[in-house]
Design an enzyme around this catalytic site. Structure first.
Site, mmCIF file in Angstrom:
data_model
loop_
_atom_site.group_PDB
_atom_site.id
_atom_site.type_symbol
_atom_site.label_atom_id
_atom_site.label_comp_id
_atom_site.label_asym_id
_atom_site.label_seq_id
_atom_site.Cartn_x
_atom_site.Cartn_y
_atom_site.Cartn_z
ATOM 1 N N ARG A 1 -3.112 -23.663 -25.132
ATOM 2 C CA ARG A 1 -3.226 -24.707 -25.865
ATOM 3 C C ARG A 1 -3.553 -25.999 -25.094
ATOM 4 O O ARG A 1 -3.736 -27.090 -25.758
ATOM 5 C CB ARG A 1 -2.090 -24.772 -26.758
ATOM 6 C CG ARG A 1 -2.053 -23.920 -27.857
ATOM 7 C CD ARG A 1 -0.776 -24.002 -28.655
ATOM 8 N NE ARG A 1 0.343 -23.311 -28.093
ATOM 9 C CZ ARG A 1 1.705 -23.345 -28.580
ATOM 10 N NH1 ARG A 1 1.841 -24.243 -29.540
ATOM 11 N NH2 ARG A 1 2.545 -22.694 -27.594
ATOM 12 N N LEU B 1 11.478 -19.949 -15.145
ATOM 13 C CA LEU B 1 10.205 -19.204 -15.905
ATOM 14 C C LEU B 1 9.079 -19.920 -16.016
ATOM 15 O O LEU B 1 8.920 -21.201 -16.639
ATOM 16 C CB LEU B 1 10.704 -18.882 -17.533
ATOM 17 C CG LEU B 1 12.149 -17.990 -17.424
ATOM 18 C CD1 LEU B 1 12.331 -17.321 -18.945
ATOM 19 C CD2 LEU B 1 12.327 -16.900 -16.421
ATOM 20 N N LYS C 1 -9.407 -53.193 5.956
ATOM 21 C CA LYS C 1 -9.200 -51.475 6.302
ATOM 22 C C LYS C 1 -8.585 -51.306 7.753
ATOM 23 O O LYS C 1 -9.371 -52.076 8.590
ATOM 24 C CB LYS C 1 -10.328 -50.746 6.158
ATOM 25 C CG LYS C 1 -10.270 -49.196 6.275
ATOM 26 C CD LYS C 1 -11.567 -48.453 6.869
ATOM 27 C CE LYS C 1 -11.696 -48.745 8.246
ATOM 28 N NZ LYS C 1 -12.691 -48.121 8.786
HETATM 29 C C1 UD1 Z 1 12.310 -19.405 -26.844
HETATM 30 C C2 UD1 Z 1 13.630 -18.936 -27.164
HETATM 31 C C3 UD1 Z 1 14.071 -19.659 -28.383
HETATM 32 C C4 UD1 Z 1 14.195 -20.985 -28.074
HETATM 33 C C5 UD1 Z 1 12.752 -21.646 -27.640
HETATM 34 C C6 UD1 Z 1 12.974 -23.106 -27.196
HETATM 35 C C7 UD1 Z 1 13.616 -16.490 -26.675
HETATM 36 C C8 UD1 Z 1 13.374 -15.003 -27.159
HETATM 37 N N1 UD1 Z 1 13.299 -17.639 -27.532
HETATM 38 O O1 UD1 Z 1 11.195 -19.364 -27.713
HETATM 39 O O2 UD1 Z 1 15.322 -19.127 -28.946
HETATM 40 O O3 UD1 Z 1 14.513 -22.024 -29.279
HETATM 41 O O4 UD1 Z 1 12.436 -20.827 -26.587
HETATM 42 O O5 UD1 Z 1 11.735 -23.647 -26.820
HETATM 43 O O6 UD1 Z 1 14.008 -16.678 -25.528
HETATM 44 N N2 UD1 Z 1 7.941 -17.207 -20.691
HETATM 45 C C9 UD1 Z 1 7.814 -16.604 -19.471
HETATM 46 N N3 UD1 Z 1 7.435 -15.113 -19.850
HETATM 47 C C10 UD1 Z 1 7.472 -14.533 -21.012
HETATM 48 C C11 UD1 Z 1 7.688 -15.389 -22.135
HETATM 49 C C12 UD1 Z 1 7.860 -16.801 -22.088
HETATM 50 O O7 UD1 Z 1 7.748 -16.977 -18.434
HETATM 51 O O8 UD1 Z 1 6.993 -13.285 -21.201
HETATM 52 C C13 UD1 Z 1 8.289 -18.720 -20.602
HETATM 53 C C14 UD1 Z 1 7.194 -19.629 -21.271
HETATM 54 O O9 UD1 Z 1 6.308 -19.792 -20.160
HETATM 55 C C15 UD1 Z 1 8.066 -20.562 -21.553
HETATM 56 C C16 UD1 Z 1 9.608 -20.206 -21.996
HETATM 57 O O10 UD1 Z 1 9.350 -18.875 -21.051
HETATM 58 O O11 UD1 Z 1 8.228 -21.655 -20.437
HETATM 59 C C17 UD1 Z 1 9.808 -19.972 -23.431
HETATM 60 O O12 UD1 Z 1 8.561 -19.072 -23.991
HETATM 61 P P1 UD1 Z 1 8.156 -19.407 -25.248
HETATM 62 O O13 UD1 Z 1 7.121 -18.512 -25.654
HETATM 63 O O14 UD1 Z 1 7.827 -20.774 -25.535
HETATM 64 O O15 UD1 Z 1 9.388 -19.106 -26.076
HETATM 65 P P2 UD1 Z 1 9.649 -19.203 -27.820
HETATM 66 O O16 UD1 Z 1 9.233 -17.966 -28.397
HETATM 67 O O17 UD1 Z 1 9.173 -20.346 -28.046
#
Ligand code: UD1
Ligand code: CA
Length: 453
Positions: A13, A6, A346
């Protein structure tokens, strides 16, 4: 095994025009680290889920073994994995990784994969003193029943310290049907990947958890502060690998390897050295403080003194380089070659036992064996339009402050007097000087200042 990475998050940020997953860790994009880890696991397929504006990501890292799935707009981690599903095959196990979790290690993932099967879903979890922000692992009688996101958790559930790292392995066929049934009726209005856990339990699958070899492996990067922290962790791990292998690293906290550094026995590296690209240091090489070495092979016993910059260079054994030496692309040094302070080389070959110890520019030159290049020698290789080679044969002695105007050849055993501007070939075995004859004028008087009236 099918790997789904993903990488669709925007990474606002980071405050950068460069997409988050392309931000470099040890000079390699974070996503590049994750892809290389997936490759080391011998994944059958690697699908990267990228987002709006992520074409730059695709262009930067595309390779024949990758498939790309676009997620636009992002609607949660479950939605992200859904986008990859048309590209993965039933019957296999899918491993979910993240482009912004770059330090995840191969042994940890191998253990996670070993715990997954078509009857088992494997989750990578960690215990945190402060679990704020993470999804909590909910257990009943010790068995995982579901994951609850922070924003959807009850106060009791928020007490749980075991959290979801996000990394998991699940059977593709099941994953496909679970994802199709995800709903976004939660606090964030997103399709949560974590909701598949309860679905797996409902279907009678066992949810097993494993923990990473090192906690740092599961750290994600959202800003430059976290990126800098992970860079240090990564560098400390590299230094640890070197010292474990017998390399003397004077201070592991002051070493940066941005590529691959291979060392023989009894190699010593002083503080503040940077190694970039592919660098090989043979047995007994010593690198002084504050050197930068990029794409180079250094022969056994060679010593590089402080503040030297070595780039695209091959050095033979027992050379003595620096301090303040600079070798540029195309430099090939034989055995026991000496380059001293403020010597720049060089695109040149310098054969065994030859020396340029002080203040010289050697460019586009072929220098034979046992040649002495005096202080202040310059190969004038460029006429403003074209470059030409200088050839200096074996056993030549070049006096200080000599200019060799290329193309020019100095024959074997020739001597060039100090201050010579050589614009024609110098014959072998003879002294060539181009200086005007020295004269002294008897009775000459210095001018005296005229007194103003
Ligand atoms: C997610 C988990 C959470 C975990 C945490 C760990 C879910 C619902 N929650 O939360 O349980 O503790 O990660 O860091 O999965 N991403 C996409 N597309 C999207 C959303 C996210 O590619 O639509 C990718 C983001 O770029 C990132 C990762 O998925 O690399 C996690 O996304 P993020 O929004 O940070 O997840 P959290 O809500 O923090
Ligand atoms: Ca997160």
């Amino acid at each position: 095994m099918e790997v789904i990475v993903l990488a669709a998050g925007q990474g606002k940020r980071m405050r950068s025009v460069l997409p988050k997953v392309l931000q470099p860790l040890a000079a390699k994009p974070m996503l590049g680290h994750v892809l290389d880890t997936a490759r080391a696991l011998e994944a059958r397929r690697i699908v990267v889920v990228y987002g709006h504006g992520g074409e730059v990501v695709r262009e930067a890292l595309d390779a024949p073994d990758l498939a790309w799935a676009r997620q636009d707009p992002p609607q949660g981690t479950g939605h992200a994995v859904q986008q990859a599903m048309p590209l993965v095959e039933d019957g296999d196990i899918a491993l979910i990784l993240y482009g912004d979790v770059p330090l995840i290690g191969v042994p940890t993932l191998q253990r996670l994969m070993a715990a997954a099967s078509d009857r088992q879903l494997a989750l990578l979890t960690v215990n945190m003193d402060d679990p704020t922000g993470y999804g909590r692992i909910i257990r009943e009688a010790g068995k995982v029943t579901c994951i609850v996101e922070e924003k959807d958790a009850t106060p009791e559930q928020r007490q749980v310290q075991e959290v979801n790292t996000g990394i998991l392995a699940a059977p593709v066929t099941r994953l496909r049907s679970w994802l199709a049934n995800l709903k976004n009726d939660n606090a964030q209005g997103e399709y949560y990947l974590t909701d598949i856990i309860a679905m797996a339990v409902a279907e009678g699958l066992e949810v097993v958890t494993t923990q990473p070899d090192a906690f740092e492996e599961t750290l994600g990067v959202n800003n430059k502060t976290q990126l800098a922290e992970l860079e240090r962790i990564h560098q400390r791990n590299i230094a640890r690998g070197l010292t474990d292998a017998g390399v003397t690293v004077i201070d592991p906290a002051r070493l940066d390897v941005r590529g691959t550094l291979t060392c023989g026995r009894d190699v010593e590296i002083d503080v503040n050295c940077v190694f970039e690209g592919k660098v090989e240091l043979a047995d007994g090489v010593r690198v002084g403080a504050n050197c930068v070495i990029r794409n180079a092979t250094i022969g056994a016993g060679t010593r590089i003194a402080p503040f030297s910059l070595i780039e695209d260079t091959t050095m033979g054994p027992v050379c003595v380089i620096g301090p303040y030496a600079r070798t540029r692309p195309g430099t090939v040094l034989g055995e026991d070659v000496h380059l001293g302070n403020f010597v720049e080389v060089k695109n040149s070959v310098i054969a065994n036992h030859s020396k340029a110890n002080h203040l010289a520019y050697v460019g586009d030159a072929d220098i034979g064996q046992r040649v002495n290049v005096g202080a202040g020698t310059i190969t004038c290789n460029y006429d403003g339009a074209n470059k030409f080679r200088t050839v200096i044969e074996d056993d030549v002695f070049i006096g200080s402050d000599t200019q060799l105007v290329a193309p020019v050849r100095v024959g074997k055993g020739a001597t060039l007097g100090a201050g010579t501007t050589l614009s024609k070939d110098a014959p072998a075995g003879e002294l060539t000087v181009s200086r005007a004859k020295q004269v002294s004028i008897p009775g000459w008087k210095r001018p005296v200042k005229v007194k103003k009236a």
